[in-house]
Each structure stands twice: as C-alpha cells, then as structure tokens.
Motif scaffolding. Sequence first.
Motif, short mmCIF file in Angstrom:
data_model
loop_
_atom_site.label_atom_id
_atom_site.label_comp_id
_atom_site.label_asym_id
_atom_site.label_seq_id
_atom_site.Cartn_x
_atom_site.Cartn_y
_atom_site.Cartn_z
N GLU A 1 47.42 70.62 118.25
CA GLU A 1 47.13 70.07 116.92
C GLU A 1 48.27 70.41 115.94
O GLU A 1 48.73 69.56 115.19
N ASN A 2 48.70 71.67 115.94
CA ASN A 2 49.72 72.09 114.98
C ASN A 2 51.10 71.54 115.31
O ASN A 2 51.91 71.29 114.41
N GLU A 3 51.39 71.33 116.59
CA GLU A 3 52.66 70.72 116.96
C GLU A 3 52.74 69.28 116.46
O GLU A 3 53.81 68.82 116.04
N ARG A 4 51.64 68.57 116.50
CA ARG A 4 51.62 67.20 115.97
C ARG A 4 51.91 67.18 114.48
O ARG A 4 52.68 66.35 113.98
N LEU A 5 51.33 68.14 113.76
CA LEU A 5 51.55 68.20 112.31
C LEU A 5 52.96 68.66 111.99
O LEU A 5 53.55 68.22 110.99
N ARG B 1 49.23 62.67 104.66
CA ARG B 1 48.01 62.18 103.99
C ARG B 1 47.30 61.11 104.81
O ARG B 1 46.09 60.93 104.67
N LYS B 2 48.04 60.38 105.63
CA LYS B 2 47.39 59.39 106.50
C LYS B 2 46.49 60.08 107.53
O LYS B 2 45.50 59.52 107.98
N ILE B 3 46.85 61.31 107.89
CA ILE B 3 46.03 62.07 108.83
C ILE B 3 44.85 62.71 108.10
O ILE B 3 43.71 62.66 108.57
N ASN B 4 45.13 63.30 106.94
CA ASN B 4 44.08 63.98 106.19
C ASN B 4 44.53 64.12 104.74
O ASN B 4 45.54 64.77 104.45
N GLY B 5 43.76 63.54 103.84
CA GLY B 5 44.11 63.54 102.42
C GLY B 5 43.91 64.88 101.74
O GLY B 5 44.28 65.04 100.57
N ASP B 6 43.35 65.87 102.45
CA ASP B 6 43.13 67.19 101.85
C ASP B 6 44.37 68.07 101.86
O ASP B 6 44.33 69.20 101.37
N VAL B 7 45.49 67.58 102.42
CA VAL B 7 46.69 68.40 102.50
C VAL B 7 47.21 68.65 101.08
O VAL B 7 47.28 67.74 100.25
N VAL B 8 47.56 69.91 100.80
CA VAL B 8 48.06 70.27 99.46
C VAL B 8 49.44 70.91 99.52
O VAL B 8 50.13 70.97 98.50
N GLY B 9 49.84 71.42 100.68
CA GLY B 9 51.13 72.09 100.73
C GLY B 9 51.60 72.36 102.15
O GLY B 9 50.92 72.00 103.13
N TRP B 10 52.76 72.97 102.23
CA TRP B 10 53.34 73.37 103.51
C TRP B 10 53.87 74.79 103.37
O TRP B 10 54.60 75.09 102.43
N LEU B 11 53.50 75.66 104.30
CA LEU B 11 53.94 77.06 104.27
C LEU B 11 54.89 77.31 105.43
O LEU B 11 54.56 77.04 106.58
N TYR B 12 56.05 77.85 105.09
CA TYR B 12 57.07 78.13 106.10
C TYR B 12 57.67 79.50 105.83
O TYR B 12 58.09 79.81 104.70
N TYR C 1 45.70 73.02 103.71
CA TYR C 1 44.66 72.09 103.26
C TYR C 1 43.73 72.79 102.26
O TYR C 1 43.71 74.02 102.17
N GLN C 2 42.99 71.99 101.52
CA GLN C 2 42.00 72.54 100.60
C GLN C 2 40.72 71.73 100.73
O GLN C 2 40.71 70.53 100.47
N GLY C 3 39.65 72.40 101.16
CA GLY C 3 38.37 71.73 101.35
C GLY C 3 37.44 71.92 100.17
O GLY C 3 37.80 72.49 99.14
N GLU C 4 36.22 71.45 100.35
CA GLU C 4 35.21 71.58 99.31
C GLU C 4 34.64 72.99 99.25
O GLU C 4 33.97 73.36 98.29
N ASP C 5 34.90 73.78 100.29
CA ASP C 5 34.50 75.18 100.32
C ASP C 5 35.50 75.92 101.22
O ASP C 5 36.46 75.31 101.72
#
Length: 313
Positions: A90-94, A116-127, A138-142
Amino acid sequence: MPKDPLDGDWELSRLYQELGLSSTNVPGDLSQPGMSRRQPQYGQARRTSGRRSLAHRISNFLIVVGVVLLVAAGGVWGFTQWRYHESAVENERLAAYAEVFENPSDAPQVDWDGLRKINGDVVGWLYVPGTTINYAVYQGEDNEQYLHHSATGNWVVSGQLFMDYQNVAPGMVDEQSIIYGHHLLNGTMFEQIAAMDDQDKFNEIGTIWYVTDQGPHELVPLLMYYSRADDQDVRRFDFNSVDEYHAYLGSLLDKSVTSRPDATRIIQGTRHVLSLVTCNYYREYYDEDGTNGRSILVCVPKVEVDAALASQT
C-alpha cells in the motif's frame, strides 16, 4: 532348560532390549567373568520397567508439544510477515506520488492531484532523510479512522500516518500539530522515530520535512519525551498566551529523554511545533488497562530555530 520368566536376569535383559541397550550391560550377567548371579525381586524389576516406560511416554509427549508450538510460532510469524507485506505494498503505491532527493535540504515534490484521486483526506507528506519515513499523511473524522485502514480503505496493520482530527488542516497552523504513526517492529512507519530516545540516534537526524499543498516546512528535532496514552496534556493545540505556550514546551523539556543542547534558547523563539507520536513498550508508561506508552518527538520549523538563536547572539 528354558529361561524362567520369573528369573531377574531374564526380566532385566528384556528391559535392556526394549531400551536398545546391550545385554552385556545387564547387572549380574554371568557371561562376564567374575560376575556372580544376583536374584533381584520380581516386583522391583517390574517397577523399574514401569518407571522407564512412563519416562519414555513423557518424553514423547514433550516432543509432540514442542513440535506443535514450533508450528504455531511459524504460523504466527508467517501471518505477521504477510500483514507487513500488505502494508508495504500500500505504501509503495503511494510513494510513487512523491519525489524525494539525495540532498536532505531539498523538499519532496508531491503530486497532490494524484493523491487526492485515491483519497481526498490527504493533508500532507512526511519525509525524514536518512530513514524509511516517507509517507502520506491523512486526517480523518476521528483518530481511529486511519489507525488500521489504508488510504484505499483496506484493513492493514500499519494504518496510515494521520494528523489529529482536532488540528486545523493541513497542519502547522495551530501552535502544536500532531501526527500519529505505528511503531512497527519491522522498522517501518514510526519505528525510527521511537529509536530517537537514544541521544546518538537523535543527533543523527538533522532535517524533517512536512510538505503540504501550501508549501514545505523544514523542521529540526527539538526533544523527545515519554507519556502514558491517557495523558491528555499531550494533545494541546493552542494556548492563551505566548508565555503559557513556552512554559508548556519548557515542561516537556524538563521530562525529555533526548534533546538539543540549545533547546531552552530555541523554545523562547518558538511559535509552532510538529509532534510525531508513536508507541513505546516501556512498562512504567503502560495504562492500567495495558495500553502501551507513547514516545513523542517535538520538532520546530528551522526558520524559527534560526531566528531564535540569532536573536540571542
């Protein structure tokens, strides 16, 4: 004359044969020179045979138990490795949506439209250069949504890195932004953040990038501390005054396990921090219900560090 079955020598010979031993080792064997016939009681010989038979059965039972445990352990190990593999896929695809560079001073370039086409909840990238940390945030509702679910909605052991649902997106807006990640024992996700409770490893990390669609944030580690999972003081986002904010950061420094030597000076000029939170396995920080403790790495924007140190020279 045929051998008397009640003869002790015959009984012991049969026992030795059953145990695969040479009959020449039988006590009282008259075939050995200088040996005299000894007549043990019949009951004693049968008790000896019974004890050896019981020991043999116990030995076989323990061998079977050992084999079963080995098979079970192998199954658990295999299942765990498969779960890790699912997370890695999953993470290699992202990761294909972010370009990172050898120079740690260069910020990652992120394809936000693709993510965003994969998931609109994405807010940033950490490296974090020099580590395996290179993940979408990502940031969810909880704070449960991405704990064990991937960006595509699949259940995965690693979940995704996620920002606290009470932070203002995309992060670095509040006085403290918080990103959570699992401490996986295969060295992925935030395992290398947890390892920064060693001062040498802490010193090795010079740059942390948090990139949003509004721009990159270059940060540096300030300190690391431990807490219990139920310590709500960790999740403070805004403060009533700058003095209260700096006092809060000072209290974290007081209980830190690793830190910069100039952390006190930096805190006086800090306006924002990014805290990276993961699990630790130190029993003294476990909750009463068995929930493991937390390791928290507090990071400060490099521009604020430089400004704070420059103002005090």
